[in-house]
Scaffold this motif. Structure first.
Motif, short mmCIF file in Angstrom:
data_model
loop_
_atom_site.label_atom_id
_atom_site.label_comp_id
_atom_site.label_asym_id
_atom_site.label_seq_id
_atom_site.Cartn_x
_atom_site.Cartn_y
_atom_site.Cartn_z
N ASN A 72 0.94 -1.18 0.06
CA ASN A 72 0.05 -0.03 -0.07
C ASN A 72 0.80 1.43 -0.01
OD1 ASN A 72 -2.34 -1.76 0.15
ND2 ASN A 72 -2.16 -1.69 2.54
N GLU A 74 2.60 2.72 2.04
CA GLU A 74 2.25 3.60 3.38
C GLU A 74 3.06 4.58 3.74
OE1 GLU A 74 -0.46 0.09 5.80
OE2 GLU A 74 1.79 0.31 6.20
N ASP A 522 -3.53 7.40 16.23
CA ASP A 522 -4.31 6.46 15.45
C ASP A 522 -3.58 6.21 14.25
OD1 ASP A 522 -6.45 4.78 14.61
OD2 ASP A 522 -7.07 6.33 13.35
N ALA A 524 -4.24 3.80 11.77
CA ALA A 524 -5.09 4.04 10.53
C ALA A 524 -5.02 5.51 10.07
CB ALA A 524 -6.29 3.61 10.75
N SER A 525 -4.80 6.38 10.71
CA SER A 525 -4.90 7.77 10.23
C SER A 525 -3.37 8.10 9.78
CB SER A 525 -5.10 8.78 11.29
OG SER A 525 -4.41 8.89 12.48
N GLY A 528 -3.23 6.24 6.46
CA GLY A 528 -4.37 6.58 5.50
C GLY A 528 -4.10 7.45 4.37
#
Length: 528
Positions: A72, A74, A522, A524-525, A528
């Motif tokens: 991904n 990231e 977080d 995920a943040s 993301g």
């Protein structure tokens, strides 16, 4: 004195990956590395002849391709920070003395065609194994790139479902057990067993069976790659990422003490007199045996349970330790078998089963193996930046034993040239052009040299410690430290002696999640 919110100890790929996530999450990070360079085992250097750039340790980046870090993007290593992976058209060729060979390609169909030329029955078995293992791979990989449960919890989770029960059986068994149940042809079985030994564990060791569930399917779902320009390009891209987010890298800062005040980790003291302070915490990717127990631990033993140092110091090494030799050649290796062997990124030069097993028995017993089982990795076939035009930078790598009987590990300083000559003679049995004239130079690293090269390679173990089941997953290095938090507030453990283990895998993603969670950020943040 230098101060940051968070300190990451160790500038190898694990530490840099963790620092990348933390810095992207807005944490002020300082990475402290004892040596004059960052990147750990992901190094690309001129070793024997100017103009030839070799990999000192890790030859390819395979497991990291299964990591969301890369899948991904990231940390934007590929899209923003210059990381460019090359995917070889032919990943691996398994070549035998009678010139029989078969190959692994990114394409499952082509791989099965190659196997079918030797054994149609095993080609069918290979496809069935990929289909079956592919159903279990998501379950397996999900525990690789996030916090691993304790072994009891993992076993209970797997035992709750028929597919998981099969994976649990393989987890408890050996790679040889799995291979023998699926395949019949000796050429195919030896090749697959060799594939399972890249973690330097004997394929007859219980607890190695699950390696095949990740290693074999990933060759087709997430094929082996190598960074354009060499393995060093991964840590370089990570450093760009960290610095772009305000982080700092400090070299030549060998740590000799982790500072603890009021039960909380607050900094480190270095051999050069420097002191670094951490306002919020420390993540260490140093070997657990440097930190807990032993003669000169980095942490005061009174700060952790009395038996913790003992348990860490008794960690078991891998079955084998590599003898690596980087060759600079006038021309790319060519083999008697020809065909796709000449274009394979990695060529495994293998004996038949009995000699293959004898090799691993010798390693386990401290003997110099009589028959080599090496691979030859030639980056120059796919990356023209590694050597002058038409020439080749090659890594020749074979499992050996660290503590020789007789003589111990120091005996390697007397026998490494002799043992490499044995391996060179083996290579010449398969190749047509590995002549004295073709060899411009070579540079060796023995198991004993590994210890001098990197403190994490204790006992010549380039995995830091073995991948035995009792010290893997949530029990790596020991159950009390297997979830990345330590008994000392604000001190976390990552690196090769933590889950998910050794190799260029991007495993630093896992402890970074734990640290960010404890800081109230977080994850995920961040990605993301």
């Amino acid at each position: 004195m230098i101060e940051h919110d968070f300190l990451v100890l160790g500038g190898g790929t694990n530490g840099l990956v963790s620092a990348g996530y933390l810095s992207k999450g807005g944490v002020d990070v300082g990475v402290i590395e004892g040596r004059s360079f960052f990147g750990g085992g992901a190094q690309t250097r001129e070793l024997s002849v100017p103009g030839f750039f070799h990999e000192t340790d890790s030859v390819a980046h395979h497991m990291i391709q299964t990591n969301p870090l890369i899948i991904n993007d990231e940390l934007e290593l590929k899209s923003k920070y210059g990381l460019d992976y090359i995917q070889p058209e032919i990943t691996t060729a398994f070549l035998f003395p009678d010139e029989t060979y078969w190959c692994i390609y990114p394409s499952l169909d082509k791989t099965c065609e190659s196997i079918a030329a030797i054994s149609p029955k095993d080609a069918e078995a290979y496809r069935k194994f990929i289909d079956w293992a592919g159903q279990l791979t998501p379950m397996f990989t999900s525990s690789m790139w996030s916090q691993s449960p304790g072994f009891g919890q993992l076993a209970a989770m797997l035992d709750s479902d028929p597919g998981g029960q099969e994976l649990l059986r393989a987890l408890l068994g050996s790679a040889a057990l799995v291979v023998n149940e699926f395949f019949t042809n000796e050429y195919i079985k030896v090749g697959l067993l060799k594939l399972s030994t890249e973690i330097m564990m004997s394929p007859w060791q219980d607890g190695t069976g699950s390696n095949l569930f990740l290693l074999i399917p990933s060759n087709h779902h997430f094929p082996m790659c190598t960074p354009r320009g060499g393995g060093i390009e991964l840590p370089r891209s990570l450093v760009r990422c960290i610095e772009d987010h305000g982080g700092k890298i400090y070299l030549n800062s060998d740590i000799n003490k982790i500072l603890v005040e009021g039960g909380r980790a607050v900094g480190v003291q270095c051999a050069n007199g420097e002191t670094f302070r951490a306002r919020k915490g420390i993540l260490s990717t140093l070997h657990a045996r440097q930190m807990f127990g032993g003669e000169s631990p980095l942490i005061d033993p009174s700060l952790y349970p009395a038996d913790m140092g003992y348990k860490v110091q008794r960690l078991s090494p891998s079955t084998a330790s590599p003898l690596t030799c980087n060759y600079s050649l006038k021309e790319i290796p060519r083999y008697k078998a020809g065909g796709d062997v000449d274009r394979a990124f990695v060529v495994q030069l293998l004996p038949m089963m009995q000699e293959f097993r004898d090799h691993w028995d010798d390693c386990a017993r401290g003997r110099l193996p009589k028959t080599p089982t090496p691979y030859v990795a030639c980056h120059s076939i796919y990356d023209d930046s590694k050597a002058p035009a038409g020439m080749a930078a090659v890594q020749y790598y074979d499992p050996e034993t660290y503590d020789l009987v007789p003589g111990g590990h120091d005996r390697w300083d007397q026998v490494r040239e002799q043992q490499e000559d044995v391996k060179l003679a083996w290579w010449r049995k398969f190749a047509v052009n590995i002549t004295d004239e073709n060899i411009l130079g070579r540079d060796m690293m023995s198991p004993n040299d590994l210890v001098r090269y990197d403190k994490n390679y204790m006992e010549g173990d380039n995995g830091g410690m073995g991948a035995q089941l009792y010290q893997f997953y949530g029990s790596r290095p020991i159950p009390a430290l297997g979830r990345h938090r330590t008994p000392i507030d604000g001190l976390y453990l990552g690196g090769v002696t933590s889950h998910p283990g050794s190799g260029v895998s991007g495993g630093g993603r896992v402890p970074a999640q734990i640290v960010l969670e404890d800081m109230g950020i977080d994850f995920a943040s961040v990605i993301g």
